[in-house]
Design a protein around this motif. Structure first.
Motif, PDB file in Angstrom:
ATOM      1  N   HIS A   5       0.436  -2.876   6.557  1.00 13.57           N
ATOM      2  CA  HIS A   5      -0.037  -4.138   5.990  1.00 13.57           C
ATOM      3  C   HIS A   5       0.998  -4.643   4.982  1.00 13.57           C
ATOM      4  CE1 HIS A   5      -2.571  -7.158   4.201  1.00 13.57           C
ATOM      5  NE2 HIS A   5      -3.503  -6.917   5.123  1.00 13.57           N
ATOM      6  N   ALA A   6       1.912  -5.482   5.468  1.00 15.57           N
ATOM      7  CA  ALA A   6       3.052  -5.934   4.666  1.00 15.57           C
ATOM      8  C   ALA A   6       2.628  -6.723   3.435  1.00 15.57           C
ATOM      9  CB  ALA A   6       3.990  -6.763   5.532  1.00 15.57           C
ATOM     10  N   GLU A   7       1.630  -7.590   3.589  1.00 19.10           N
ATOM     11  CA  GLU A   7       1.197  -8.394   2.446  1.00 19.10           C
ATOM     12  C   GLU A   7       0.656  -7.513   1.332  1.00 19.10           C
ATOM     13  OE1 GLU A   7       0.290  -9.019   5.603  1.00 19.10           O
ATOM     14  OE2 GLU A   7       1.136 -10.996   6.037  1.00 19.10           O
ATOM     15  N   ALA A   8      -0.125  -6.492   1.702  1.00 17.39           N
ATOM     16  CA  ALA A   8      -0.678  -5.587   0.688  1.00 17.39           C
ATOM     17  C   ALA A   8       0.454  -4.863  -0.034  1.00 17.39           C
ATOM     18  CB  ALA A   8      -1.641  -4.596   1.331  1.00 17.39           C
ATOM     19  N   ARG A   9       1.436  -4.404   0.715  1.00 22.57           N
ATOM     20  CA  ARG A   9       2.573  -3.718   0.090  1.00 22.57           C
ATOM     21  C   ARG A   9       3.344  -4.664  -0.840  1.00 22.57           C
ATOM     22  NH1 ARG A   9       3.657   1.281   1.441  1.00 22.57           N
ATOM     23  NH2 ARG A   9       2.928   2.147   3.402  1.00 22.57           N
ATOM     24  N   TYR A  10       3.543  -5.909  -0.383  1.00 27.70           N
ATOM     25  CA  TYR A  10       4.282  -6.873  -1.177  1.00 27.70           C
ATOM     26  C   TYR A  10       3.554  -7.155  -2.498  1.00 27.70           C
ATOM     27  CZ  TYR A  10       6.951 -10.960  -2.538  1.00 27.70           C
ATOM     28  OH  TYR A  10       7.744 -11.844  -3.237  1.00 27.70           O
ATOM     29  N   TYR A  11       2.256  -7.382  -2.431  1.00 23.40           N
ATOM     30  CA  TYR A  11       1.511  -7.688  -3.653  1.00 23.40           C
ATOM     31  C   TYR A  11       1.372  -6.471  -4.556  1.00 23.40           C
ATOM     32  CZ  TYR A  11       0.907 -12.207  -1.602  1.00 23.40           C
ATOM     33  OH  TYR A  11       1.164 -13.434  -1.048  1.00 23.40           O
ATOM     34  N   LEU A  12       1.276  -5.291  -3.971  1.00 23.77           N
ATOM     35  CA  LEU A  12       1.288  -4.072  -4.777  1.00 23.77           C
ATOM     36  C   LEU A  12       2.644  -3.932  -5.472  1.00 23.77           C
ATOM     37  CD1 LEU A  12      -0.042  -1.489  -5.788  1.00 23.77           C
ATOM     38  CD2 LEU A  12       0.680  -0.371  -3.647  1.00 23.77           C
ATOM     39  N   ALA A  13       3.724  -4.221  -4.750  1.00 22.59           N
ATOM     40  CA  ALA A  13       5.059  -4.180  -5.358  1.00 22.59           C
ATOM     41  C   ALA A  13       5.157  -5.171  -6.514  1.00 22.59           C
ATOM     42  CB  ALA A  13       6.115  -4.486  -4.300  1.00 22.59           C
ATOM     43  N   SER A  14       4.554  -6.337  -6.351  1.00 23.67           N
ATOM     44  CA  SER A  14       4.562  -7.337  -7.429  1.00 23.67           C
ATOM     45  C   SER A  14       3.850  -6.804  -8.667  1.00 23.67           C
ATOM     46  CB  SER A  14       3.880  -8.625  -6.960  1.00 23.67           C
ATOM     47  OG  SER A  14       4.588  -9.202  -5.899  1.00 23.67           O
ATOM     48  N   ILE A  15       2.736  -6.139  -8.444  1.00 25.75           N
ATOM     49  CA  ILE A  15       1.994  -5.558  -9.575  1.00 25.75           C
ATOM     50  C   ILE A  15       2.821  -4.459 -10.233  1.00 25.75           C
ATOM     51  CG2 ILE A  15      -0.040  -4.185 -10.189  1.00 25.75           C
ATOM     52  CD1 ILE A  15      -1.520  -5.817  -7.941  1.00 25.75           C
ATOM     53  N   TYR A  16       3.422  -3.602  -9.415  1.00 27.13           N
ATOM     54  CA  TYR A  16       4.270  -2.544  -9.963  1.00 27.13           C
ATOM     55  C   TYR A  16       5.420  -3.146 -10.775  1.00 27.13           C
ATOM     56  CZ  TYR A  16       2.246   1.378  -7.303  1.00 27.13           C
ATOM     57  OH  TYR A  16       1.420   2.356  -6.810  1.00 27.13           O
ATOM     58  N   ALA A  17       6.099  -4.134 -10.217  1.00 29.31           N
ATOM     59  CA  ALA A  17       7.236  -4.744 -10.912  1.00 29.31           C
ATOM     60  C   ALA A  17       6.791  -5.369 -12.230  1.00 29.31           C
ATOM     61  CB  ALA A  17       7.904  -5.791 -10.022  1.00 29.31           C
ATOM     62  N   GLY A  18       5.642  -6.032 -12.208  1.00 26.01           N
ATOM     63  CA  GLY A  18       5.132  -6.682 -13.411  1.00 26.01           C
ATOM     64  C   GLY A  18       4.698  -5.710 -14.490  1.00 26.01           C
ATOM     65  N   GLU A  27       9.971   0.992  -3.683  1.00 26.73           N
ATOM     66  CA  GLU A  27       9.451   1.832  -2.599  1.00 26.73           C
ATOM     67  C   GLU A  27       8.498   1.051  -1.702  1.00 26.73           C
ATOM     68  OE1 GLU A  27       7.736   5.290  -4.475  1.00 26.73           O
ATOM     69  OE2 GLU A  27       9.709   6.040  -5.108  1.00 26.73           O
ATOM     70  N   GLU A  28       7.614   0.268  -2.308  1.00 25.18           N
ATOM     71  CA  GLU A  28       6.673  -0.530  -1.512  1.00 25.18           C
ATOM     72  C   GLU A  28       7.404  -1.604  -0.703  1.00 25.18           C
ATOM     73  OE1 GLU A  28       3.566   0.117  -0.877  1.00 25.18           O
ATOM     74  OE2 GLU A  28       3.512   1.783  -2.304  1.00 25.18           O
ATOM     75  N   LEU A  29       8.351  -2.264  -1.338  1.00 27.13           N
ATOM     76  CA  LEU A  29       9.098  -3.310  -0.646  1.00 27.13           C
ATOM     77  C   LEU A  29       9.936  -2.736   0.502  1.00 27.13           C
ATOM     78  CD1 LEU A  29      10.200  -5.319  -3.796  1.00 27.13           C
ATOM     79  CD2 LEU A  29       8.534  -6.057  -2.070  1.00 27.13           C
ATOM     80  N   SER A  30      10.473  -1.541   0.287  1.00 24.66           N
ATOM     81  CA  SER A  30      11.289  -0.890   1.312  1.00 24.66           C
ATOM     82  C   SER A  30      10.459  -0.431   2.502  1.00 24.66           C
ATOM     83  CB  SER A  30      12.031   0.313   0.715  1.00 24.66           C
ATOM     84  OG  SER A  30      12.932  -0.134  -0.270  1.00 24.66           O
TER      85      SER A  30
END
Length: 183
Positions: A5-18, A27-30
């Motif tokens: 689920h790419a969108e979930a990973r992308y938004y999780l990565a956004s939360i991690y980055a923030g 890791e999530e983006l990769s």
């Protein structure tokens, strides 16, 4: 439940980055696969994070993967050029800009960045020529106007023309500190 689920990973990565968990964000983006519609966006975001973390080689790898999918995306090309400039790989940046300009010869952003790269490569005459061509394409391109005005003033050239160009740049952006400095 759905590792692809790419969108979930992308938004999780956004939360991690923030929240400062940049390694986890990468890791999530990769983990977003190349066949996903989110891939280019994910690789671009990864490049942004890696560049901020002063890992320009890794940032270049990430943006190259995005450009591989969308080679005509000028925003991606320009971000790659920015990273190449960070790495002081200005000859390669020039080569890539010139290749993009073959497809988009009047793109103001490509031309301006080529002028900057030529300046970085100490090819000032060529840089000014590019900026002059940019002014021909768009007489209100304030950055090009300012660049040429500053170059003329530095060389001790036609100061009346430099004054005119600096004032034209200030008409577009009246409070720009660089333009005021040139004037």
């Amino acid at each position: 439940k759905n590792p692809k689920h790419a969108e979930a990973r992308y938004y999780l990565a956004s939360i991690y980055a923030g929240s400062g968990k940049r390694k986890e964000a990468i890791e999530e983006l990769s983990a977003i696969e190349k066949d996903s519609p989110m891939f280019v966006k994910a690789r671009t975001f990864a490049a942004f994070i890696l560049r901020q973390d002063e890992e320009p080689e890794a940032a270049l790898d990430a943006i190259n993967e995005a450009v591989e999918i969308e080679p005509d995306n000028i925003n991606l090309v320009l971000y790659r050029v920015l990273i190449l400039r960070d790495l002081d790989e200005n000859a390669e940046a020039e080569r890539q800009l010139r290749a993009s300009l073959e497809k988009y010869p009047n793109d103001e952003r490509l031309l301006f960045n080529l002028g900057l790269v030529l300046h970085d490569r100490e090819k000032e005459h060529d840089a000014v020529r590019i900026m002059e061509s940019l002014i021909t394409i768009n007489p209100k391109n304030s950055d090009a106007l300012n660049y040429v005005a500053y170059a003329i003033a530095e060389e001790g050239g036609d100061l009346a023309r430099a004054d005119t160009l600096a004032r034209q740049a200030l008409e577009v952006r009246p409070n720009d500190g660089y333009y005021l400095d040139t004037l």
